[in-house]
Scaffold this motif. Structure first.
Motif, PDB file in Angstrom:
ATOM      1  N   GLU A   1     -20.230   3.718  -4.729  1.00 25.15           N
ATOM      2  CA  GLU A   1     -21.295   4.064  -3.773  1.00 25.15           C
ATOM      3  C   GLU A   1     -21.236   2.957  -2.737  1.00 25.15           C
ATOM      4  OE1 GLU A   1     -25.746   5.548  -3.915  1.00 25.15           O
ATOM      5  OE2 GLU A   1     -24.882   5.134  -5.763  1.00 25.15           O
ATOM      6  N   LYS A   2     -21.561   3.236  -1.483  1.00 22.67           N
ATOM      7  CA  LYS A   2     -21.645   2.360  -0.104  1.00 22.67           C
ATOM      8  C   LYS A   2     -20.312   1.735   0.078  1.00 22.67           C
ATOM      9  CE  LYS A   2     -25.999   0.806  -1.738  1.00 22.67           C
ATOM     10  NZ  LYS A   2     -27.009  -0.318  -1.984  1.00 22.67           N
ATOM     11  N   GLY A   3     -18.933   2.173  -0.490  1.00 22.65           N
ATOM     12  CA  GLY A   3     -17.931   1.842  -0.277  1.00 22.65           C
ATOM     13  C   GLY A   3     -17.668   0.559  -0.394  1.00 22.65           C
ATOM     14  N   PHE A   4     -17.743  -0.320  -1.557  1.00 18.20           N
ATOM     15  CA  PHE A   4     -17.443  -1.474  -2.029  1.00 18.20           C
ATOM     16  C   PHE A   4     -16.219  -1.979  -1.576  1.00 18.20           C
ATOM     17  CE2 PHE A   4     -16.724  -4.982  -5.067  1.00 18.20           C
ATOM     18  CZ  PHE A   4     -17.302  -5.826  -4.368  1.00 18.20           C
ATOM     19  N   VAL A   5     -15.519  -2.942  -0.891  1.00 22.70           N
ATOM     20  CA  VAL A   5     -14.404  -2.949  -0.316  1.00 22.70           C
ATOM     21  C   VAL A   5     -13.799  -3.904  -1.479  1.00 22.70           C
ATOM     22  CG1 VAL A   5     -12.734  -3.781   1.427  1.00 22.70           C
ATOM     23  CG2 VAL A   5     -14.793  -2.581   1.768  1.00 22.70           C
ATOM     24  N   LYS A   6     -13.133  -3.323  -2.494  1.00 23.69           N
ATOM     25  CA  LYS A   6     -12.441  -4.099  -3.695  1.00 23.69           C
ATOM     26  C   LYS A   6     -10.913  -4.058  -3.394  1.00 23.69           C
ATOM     27  CE  LYS A   6     -11.829  -4.224  -8.664  1.00 23.69           C
ATOM     28  NZ  LYS A   6     -12.317  -3.479  -9.958  1.00 23.69           N
ATOM     29  N   LEU A   7     -10.340  -4.921  -3.474  1.00 20.64           N
ATOM     30  CA  LEU A   7      -8.814  -4.720  -3.381  1.00 20.64           C
ATOM     31  C   LEU A   7      -8.227  -5.766  -4.363  1.00 20.64           C
ATOM     32  CD1 LEU A   7      -7.691  -7.748  -1.516  1.00 20.64           C
ATOM     33  CD2 LEU A   7      -9.292  -7.155   0.038  1.00 20.64           C
ATOM     34  N   GLU A   8      -6.926  -5.433  -4.675  1.00 21.52           N
ATOM     35  CA  GLU A   8      -5.862  -6.360  -5.581  1.00 21.52           C
ATOM     36  C   GLU A   8      -4.876  -6.806  -4.554  1.00 21.52           C
ATOM     37  OE1 GLU A   8      -5.800  -6.766  -8.808  1.00 21.52           O
ATOM     38  OE2 GLU A   8      -7.726  -6.041  -9.322  1.00 21.52           O
ATOM     39  N   LEU A   9      -4.702  -8.058  -4.615  1.00 28.23           N
ATOM     40  CA  LEU A   9      -3.705  -8.873  -3.730  1.00 28.23           C
ATOM     41  C   LEU A   9      -2.643  -9.403  -4.909  1.00 28.23           C
ATOM     42  CD1 LEU A   9      -4.165 -11.231  -0.852  1.00 28.23           C
ATOM     43  CD2 LEU A   9      -2.203 -11.367  -2.336  1.00 28.23           C
ATOM     44  N   PHE A  10      -1.393  -8.577  -4.613  1.00 32.88           N
ATOM     45  CA  PHE A  10      -0.423  -8.844  -5.558  1.00 32.88           C
ATOM     46  C   PHE A  10       0.641  -9.716  -5.037  1.00 32.88           C
ATOM     47  CE2 PHE A  10       3.716  -7.541  -7.321  1.00 32.88           C
ATOM     48  CZ  PHE A  10       3.562  -7.974  -8.654  1.00 32.88           C
ATOM     49  N   ASN A  11       1.044 -10.830  -5.701  1.00 32.39           N
ATOM     50  CA  ASN A  11       1.968 -11.707  -5.165  1.00 32.39           C
ATOM     51  C   ASN A  11       3.383 -11.310  -5.468  1.00 32.39           C
ATOM     52  OD1 ASN A  11       3.602 -13.767  -4.422  1.00 32.39           O
ATOM     53  ND2 ASN A  11       2.701 -15.326  -5.852  1.00 32.39           N
ATOM     54  N   LYS A  12       4.007 -10.953  -4.822  1.00 36.40           N
ATOM     55  CA  LYS A  12       5.495 -10.347  -5.238  1.00 36.40           C
ATOM     56  C   LYS A  12       6.517 -11.339  -4.919  1.00 36.40           C
ATOM     57  CE  LYS A  12       6.510  -8.002  -0.533  1.00 36.40           C
ATOM     58  NZ  LYS A  12       6.993  -6.894  -0.079  1.00 36.40           N
ATOM     59  N   SER A  13       6.439 -12.534  -4.459  1.00 33.16           N
ATOM     60  CA  SER A  13       7.294 -13.496  -4.310  1.00 33.16           C
ATOM     61  C   SER A  13       7.645 -14.155  -5.389  1.00 33.16           C
ATOM     62  CB  SER A  13       6.636 -14.466  -3.136  1.00 33.16           C
ATOM     63  OG  SER A  13       5.746 -15.207  -3.715  1.00 33.16           O
ATOM     64  N   ASP A  14       8.403 -15.315  -5.287  1.00 36.44           N
ATOM     65  CA  ASP A  14       8.780 -16.045  -6.429  1.00 36.44           C
ATOM     66  C   ASP A  14       8.102 -17.625  -6.462  1.00 36.44           C
ATOM     67  OD1 ASP A  14      10.239 -17.302  -4.438  1.00 36.44           O
ATOM     68  OD2 ASP A  14      12.107 -17.077  -4.948  1.00 36.44           O
ATOM     69  N   GLN A  15       7.028 -17.520  -5.492  1.00 35.86           N
ATOM     70  CA  GLN A  15       6.158 -18.899  -5.485  1.00 35.86           C
ATOM     71  C   GLN A  15       4.726 -18.549  -5.565  1.00 35.86           C
ATOM     72  OE1 GLN A  15       7.776 -22.015  -2.574  1.00 35.86           O
ATOM     73  NE2 GLN A  15       8.967 -20.313  -1.742  1.00 35.86           N
ATOM     74  N   ASN A  16       3.815 -19.269  -5.875  1.00 35.47           N
ATOM     75  CA  ASN A  16       2.417 -19.228  -5.673  1.00 35.47           C
ATOM     76  C   ASN A  16       2.084 -18.786  -4.377  1.00 35.47           C
ATOM     77  OD1 ASN A  16       2.291 -19.740  -8.464  1.00 35.47           O
ATOM     78  ND2 ASN A  16       1.619 -21.845  -8.203  1.00 35.47           N
ATOM     79  N   ILE A  17       1.042 -18.169  -4.232  1.00 28.38           N
ATOM     80  CA  ILE A  17       0.395 -17.786  -3.008  1.00 28.38           C
ATOM     81  C   ILE A  17      -1.010 -18.539  -3.022  1.00 28.38           C
ATOM     82  CG2 ILE A  17      -0.921 -16.208  -1.680  1.00 28.38           C
ATOM     83  CD1 ILE A  17       1.444 -14.191  -1.955  1.00 28.38           C
ATOM     84  N   TYR A  18      -1.483 -19.139  -1.883  1.00 29.80           N
ATOM     85  CA  TYR A  18      -2.687 -19.947  -1.804  1.00 29.80           C
ATOM     86  C   TYR A  18      -3.345 -19.310  -0.672  1.00 29.80           C
ATOM     87  CZ  TYR A  18      -0.485 -23.341  -4.728  1.00 29.80           C
ATOM     88  OH  TYR A  18       0.181 -23.934  -5.695  1.00 29.80           O
TER      89      TYR A  18
END
Length: 256
Positions: free
Chosen positions: A59-76
């Motif tokens: 309801e109301k279009g809560f902008v939920k996202l999943e950010l997947f790190n496909k690299s071989d290092q940490n993403i900050y």
């Protein structure tokens, strides 16, 4: 004569209650500015290092996202340099908030008659919001903060409480849409110091008002071969690139 008047008032009140109890749904379909980002109704954006997948169905279009790190290092991910932009107005993802939660501790005590009892103490913990969040390699984190729209959109071509023959869909392009969204993220990879920008742009491409009968079905819940005693309400259709606003019919004179 008096009883007839009372009955008439009762019928009127019942009809008003029946009218008031009717629900409608305003349904919004969302489209990415880059059509290639829409994969079987999934709103997906991708760059060299990460994949961003949206599920807006709420309801109301809560902008939920999943950010997947496909690299071989940490993403900050730097939330201090990341923004939700709606119709050109930017909103901060980082708000420097402090949250407080209560943690309970169970203490076991043995009595003289070999019975065990529980004593529970509570302690408060304050946590500071992180500006930079780490997403480990080959994993994801959820991010969500804002709604797209919380008020029923009105238009002269859109009946507010449509009958079957009055159901119409409004269509828009990115230039004419009443709701244009841009998610702008800043992140870095591993030990690198340079920042990387990622921008996801999408907009509401259609709006339609529907009676509850077009949206909801009632079915028995099933688990391990057993059915529930009562039927439960379920959406006939739900899509990650759509959202809705549920509203009630009122005695208003407005048709649109």
């Amino acid at each position: 004569m008096k009883s007839i008047k009372v009955f008439s008032v009762f019928v009127f009140l019942m009809s008003m209650t029946s009218c008031m109890s009717k629900y409608y749904y305003q349904v919004y379909d969302v489209k990415s500015v880059d059509n290639s980002s829409l994969q079987e109704d999934n709103l997906v954006f991708e760059d060299e290092h990460c994949i961003v997948t949206y599920d807006l169905w709420s309801e109301k279009g809560f902008v939920k996202l999943e950010l997947f790190n496909k690299s071989d290092q940490n993403i900050y991910l730097d939330l201090g340099e990341s923004f939700f932009v709606l119709n050109g107005h930017a909103y901060d993802y980082f708000k420097n908030r402090t949250t407080e939660s209560v943690i309970t501790h169970s203490i076991l005590k043995k009595s003289n008659i070999s019975q065990i009892t529980n004593s529970i103490n509570g302690s408060s913990v304050r946590m500071k919001e992180k500006r930079v969040i780490c997403i480990p390699t080959q994993s994801s984190k959820s991010i969500g903060e804002y709604d797209i729209n919380s008020i029923v959109f009105r238009d002269c071509e859109l009946y507010r409480y449509p009958k079957k023959r009055e159901i119409r869909k409004l269509s828009f392009d990115s230039a004419s849409s009443p709701f244009v969204v841009s998610n702008r993220f800043t992140y870095r990879i591993g030990d690198r110091k340079e920042n990387i920008s990622l921008q996801n742009d999408f907009y509401v491409q259609s709006i339609i008002n529907l009676p509850e009968s077009k949206m909801i079905t009632y079915e028995y819940d099933s688990f391990c071969g057993e059915n529930s005693v009562q039927k439960v309400a379920r959406f006939k259709e739900s899509k990650p690139n759509s959202f809705y606003i549920k509203y009630q019919k009122s005695p208003s004179v407005w048709k649109h």
